[in-house]
Design a protein around this motif. Structure first.
Motif, PDB file in Angstrom:
ATOM      1  N   UNK A  22       0.636  -1.051  -0.111  1.00 29.87           N
ATOM      2  CA  UNK A  22       0.064   0.324  -0.080  1.00 29.87           C
ATOM      3  C   UNK A  22       0.919   0.964   0.231  1.00 29.87           C
ATOM      4  N   UNK A  23       0.457   1.615  -0.978  1.00 34.91           N
ATOM      5  CA  UNK A  23       0.853   3.503  -0.477  1.00 34.91           C
ATOM      6  C   UNK A  23       1.362   3.886   0.583  1.00 34.91           C
ATOM      7  N   UNK A  24       0.956   4.125   1.540  1.00 31.03           N
ATOM      8  CA  UNK A  24       0.854   4.478   2.780  1.00 31.03           C
ATOM      9  C   UNK A  24       2.333   4.091   3.117  1.00 31.03           C
ATOM     10  N   UNK A  25       2.609   2.282   3.262  1.00 26.72           N
ATOM     11  CA  UNK A  25       3.277   1.552   3.417  1.00 26.72           C
ATOM     12  C   UNK A  25       4.387   1.927   2.991  1.00 26.72           C
ATOM     13  N   UNK A  26       4.449   1.824   1.816  1.00 26.38           N
ATOM     14  CA  UNK A  26       6.101   2.948   0.987  1.00 26.38           C
ATOM     15  C   UNK A  26       6.248   4.293   2.106  1.00 26.38           C
ATOM     16  N   UNK A  27       5.326   4.574   1.838  1.00 21.71           N
ATOM     17  CA  UNK A  27       6.184   6.518   2.553  1.00 21.71           C
ATOM     18  C   UNK A  27       6.181   5.470   3.818  1.00 21.71           C
ATOM     19  N   UNK A  28       5.634   5.151   4.395  1.00 23.18           N
ATOM     20  CA  UNK A  28       6.095   5.624   6.403  1.00 23.18           C
ATOM     21  C   UNK A  28       7.444   4.483   6.069  1.00 23.18           C
ATOM     22  N   UNK A  29       7.718   3.774   5.703  1.00 20.71           N
ATOM     23  CA  UNK A  29       8.461   2.365   5.738  1.00 20.71           C
ATOM     24  C   UNK A  29       9.932   2.852   4.460  1.00 20.71           C
ATOM     25  N   UNK A  30       9.444   3.877   3.418  1.00 24.05           N
ATOM     26  CA  UNK A  30      10.280   4.714   2.681  1.00 24.05           C
ATOM     27  C   UNK A  30      10.838   3.359   1.936  1.00 24.05           C
ATOM     28  N   UNK A  48       7.350  25.665 -14.347  1.00 28.10           N
ATOM     29  CA  UNK A  48       7.641  25.975 -13.118  1.00 28.10           C
ATOM     30  C   UNK A  48       6.018  25.950 -12.002  1.00 28.10           C
ATOM     31  N   UNK A  49       6.167  24.289 -11.157  1.00 28.66           N
ATOM     32  CA  UNK A  49       4.926  24.652 -10.372  1.00 28.66           C
ATOM     33  C   UNK A  49       4.796  24.470  -8.262  1.00 28.66           C
ATOM     34  N   UNK A  50       4.930  25.172  -8.293  1.00 34.44           N
ATOM     35  CA  UNK A  50       4.267  24.912  -6.529  1.00 34.44           C
ATOM     36  C   UNK A  50       3.528  23.463  -5.763  1.00 34.44           C
ATOM     37  N   UNK A  51       4.160  22.962  -5.207  1.00 35.04           N
ATOM     38  CA  UNK A  51       3.764  21.491  -4.344  1.00 35.04           C
ATOM     39  C   UNK A  51       2.142  22.635  -3.378  1.00 35.04           C
ATOM     40  N   UNK A  52       1.771  21.534  -3.894  1.00 32.46           N
ATOM     41  CA  UNK A  52       0.543  21.850  -1.992  1.00 32.46           C
ATOM     42  C   UNK A  52       1.195  21.655  -0.724  1.00 32.46           C
ATOM     43  N   UNK A  53       0.626  22.451   0.155  1.00 32.75           N
ATOM     44  CA  UNK A  53       1.384  22.013   1.391  1.00 32.75           C
ATOM     45  C   UNK A  53       0.760  20.780   2.043  1.00 32.75           C
ATOM     46  N   UNK A  54      -0.529  20.030   0.986  1.00 37.36           N
ATOM     47  CA  UNK A  54      -1.417  18.885   1.782  1.00 37.36           C
ATOM     48  C   UNK A  54       0.280  17.686   0.700  1.00 37.36           C
ATOM     49  N   UNK A  55       0.836  18.357  -0.470  1.00 43.65           N
ATOM     50  CA  UNK A  55       1.747  16.442  -0.776  1.00 43.65           C
ATOM     51  C   UNK A  55       2.160  15.846   0.440  1.00 43.65           C
ATOM     52  N   UNK A  56       2.227  14.917   0.058  1.00 42.61           N
ATOM     53  CA  UNK A  56       2.718  13.909   1.705  1.00 42.61           C
ATOM     54  C   UNK A  56       4.472  14.076   1.541  1.00 42.61           C
ATOM     55  N   UNK A  57       5.255  14.253   0.337  1.00 46.22           N
ATOM     56  CA  UNK A  57       6.640  13.899   0.626  1.00 46.22           C
ATOM     57  C   UNK A  57       6.910  15.689  -0.815  1.00 46.22           C
ATOM     58  N   UNK A  58       7.565  16.796   0.039  1.00 43.84           N
ATOM     59  CA  UNK A  58       8.574  17.407  -0.336  1.00 43.84           C
ATOM     60  C   UNK A  58       7.017  18.417  -0.366  1.00 43.84           C
ATOM     61  N   UNK A 106      12.814  10.849   2.943  1.00 43.07           N
ATOM     62  CA  UNK A 106      11.443  10.925   2.330  1.00 43.07           C
ATOM     63  C   UNK A 106      11.634   9.601   1.474  1.00 43.07           C
ATOM     64  N   UNK A 107      12.347   9.451   0.818  1.00 41.99           N
ATOM     65  CA  UNK A 107      12.326   8.963  -0.832  1.00 41.99           C
ATOM     66  C   UNK A 107      13.134   8.246  -1.242  1.00 41.99           C
ATOM     67  N   UNK A 108      12.296   6.389  -1.960  1.00 41.11           N
ATOM     68  CA  UNK A 108      13.568   5.892  -2.107  1.00 41.11           C
ATOM     69  C   UNK A 108      13.121   5.090  -3.241  1.00 41.11           C
ATOM     70  N   UNK A 109      13.761   6.036  -4.529  1.00 43.79           N
ATOM     71  CA  UNK A 109      12.514   4.583  -5.724  1.00 43.79           C
ATOM     72  C   UNK A 109      13.667   5.442  -7.318  1.00 43.79           C
ATOM     73  N   UNK A 110      13.172   4.532  -7.937  1.00 40.80           N
ATOM     74  CA  UNK A 110      13.684   4.192  -9.532  1.00 40.80           C
ATOM     75  C   UNK A 110      13.544   5.458  -9.708  1.00 40.80           C
ATOM     76  N   UNK A 111      13.973   6.632 -11.011  1.00 42.93           N
ATOM     77  CA  UNK A 111      13.278   7.990 -11.080  1.00 42.93           C
ATOM     78  C   UNK A 111      13.694   7.528 -12.681  1.00 42.93           C
TER      79      UNK A 111
END
Length: 176
Positions: A22-30, A48-58, A106-111
């Motif tokens: 689940x996405x929440x587990x991916x985020x929680x456990x990086x 260029x954009x500014x992310x919302x204040x409610x984004x889960x990362x950055x 905060x993040x661990x991914x194949x970009x």
């Protein structure tokens, strides 16, 4: 509902899926997953954009990359097209460029990095209000200058992607 996300073998640039969570587990456990990053060009400027204040990362930081997490069973290229359409309302073709592995606390991914050319014929840019607070076009030289300013609130993964993008000789957009 908590969407499922494919997990990837950490460090594997080929994108080998090894499970789901689940996405929440991916985020929680990086956990190692994949995400797309697409820069949108128009007449020598990037969006260029500014992310919302409610984004889960950055939250609240600036970025040029429309993208996000690859969901379970979704191809990486399909994810790049979906994210560009969801976040900016743009259905332009995406061009794959390169992949690298990004990891911080905060993040661990194949970009998977892409670029696209915006055409006004595609319609107006439509921001996804849950993820994008505001956006504007910025000339490439201005963006490069801003990135040299450490006080410019820019996502760390976005800054790294732009560093690699520039090192690869990419930008401004060349449709060839």
């Amino acid at each position: 509902m908590d969407e499922l996300v494919d997990l990837y073998a950490e460090g594997d640039l080929d994108g080998r899926v090894i499970g789901t969570a689940p996405r929440s587990v991916v985020r929680r456990d990086n956990l190692p997953h994949a995400a797309t990053q697409t820069v949108l060009w128009h007449n020598g400027s990037v969006y260029v954009h500014r992310r919302t204040e409610t984004k889960d990362v950055y939250p609240g930081l600036h970025d040029v990359w429309a993208g996000g997490v690859v969901t379970a069973g979704e191809g990486i290229d399909a994810s790049a097209r979906r994210e560009l359409l969801e976040e900016l309302g743009v259905a332009s073709a995406v061009r794959p460029l390169f992949r690298y592995w990004y990891a911080d606390n905060r993040a661990n991914y194949l970009a998977a990095v892409y670029e696209a050319e915006y055409s006004p014929a595609d319609g107006a840019i439509r921001l996804q209000p849950e993820e994008v607070a505001e956006g504007w076009w910025m000339p490439w030289p201005d963006l490069v200058a801003r990135l040299d300013d450490p006080s410019f609130g820019f996502t760390p993964d976005g800054r790294e992607a732009l560093r690699r993008y520039r090192a690869a000789g990419c930008g401004p957009f060349d449709p060839s």
